[in-house]
Design a protein around this motif. Structure first.
Motif: not given
Ligand SMILES: O=P(O)(O)OC[C@@H](O)[C@@H](O)c1c[nH]c2ccccc12
Length: 236
Positions: A1-3, A68-75, A79-85, A98-101
């Motif tokens: 599901m995409y939110t 960025l690897e942490l972002l990738r892994q979280l994505a 299933t939660l939408p993620i903010l990159r800070k 975007r590519e990292c999720g």
């Protein structure tokens, strides 16, 4: 599901909670190591189970220990939408996010001119990212309004001092009334107790973004739920 990131926040508010975005942050420049041996992926999953509608992840490496690897892994693992800070300053940075999720990215007013902020804002929308425009002054909130930002953050600390200043929610209390009309207002940083969170909400914030206080709590899930409870706010 995409939110969508913002829809997830609104849904949590409509369910009767204060929407709290937990900040997955490995190191605090002020407080030091926040992980203390814990796995950030496991913590993110724990917070999702505790009700988090969305996540924020600090990807800056040198001072905050992220990647960025942490972002990738979280994505990949939630299933939660993620903010990159991060300290995002180019369109390439945003494409990579975007590519990292990431579904959303942080744009910090203090790093930009109104022109460069506008360019990045529009480019983010074009590639399907929701930009969170972060302000620390009344003038910066004015910029967020000019751009038509729908997601606006008030950072209670001065990010240019790398969070080493002692921010308090009084920054939100001072500035919230200047938020752009119809924007979702997020109070960020230095929210130490549920009472402080509620003060930010009373002042006009819709959402809280909390890192350090959650990481330092004895029981993260219980602390998360205490910050999310809105029942203690007396009616206006
Ligand atoms: O740990 P705190 O005080 O709850 O703060 C979280 C978050 O607001 C903060 O880490 C932050 C706000 N804006 C940023 C920009 C880059 C890196 C980090 C940040």
């Amino acid at each position: 599901m995409y939110t969508r990131f913002s829809d997830a926040l609104i849904a949590r508010k409509e369910a009767g909670f204060i929407p709290v975005i937990p900040d997955i942050k490995c190191i605090s420049p002020k407080e030091g190591d926040l992980l203390r041996g814990r796995d950030p992926l496991a913590v993110a999953q724990l917070l999702a189970r505790a009700g988090a509608p969305a996540l924020s992840v600090v990807t800056e490496t040198k001072d905050f220990g992220g990647s960025l690897e942490l972002l990738r892994q979280l994505a990949k693992n939630t299933t939660l939408p993620i903010l990159r800070k991060d300290f995002i300053t180019s369109c390439e940075d945003m494409t990579l996010s975007r590519e990292c999720g990431a579904q959303a990215i942080l744009l910090i007013c203090a790093l930009h001119t109104l022109d460069s902020l506008t360019t990045l804002y529009n480019e983010a929308l074009k590639i399907g990212l929701e930009p969170l425009v972060e302000a620390h002054t009344e003038e910066e909130l004015g910029w967020a309004g000019k751009i038509g930002a729908k997601l606006v953050g008030i950072n209670n600390r001065d990010i240019l001092k790398l969070e080493k200043d002692d921010g308090t929610v009084s920054a939100t209390e001072l500035l919230a009334s200047h938020k752009p009309k119809n924007a979702i207002l997020i109070s960020e940083s230095s929210i130490r107790t549920p009472a402080e969170g509620q003060a930010a909400i009373r002042a006009g914030a819709d959402v809280l973004l909390i890192g350090t206080a959650l990481w330092q709590a004895d029981d993260m899930a219980a602390s998360y739920q205490a910050f999310s409870r809105s029942s203690e706010i007396p009616p206006a």
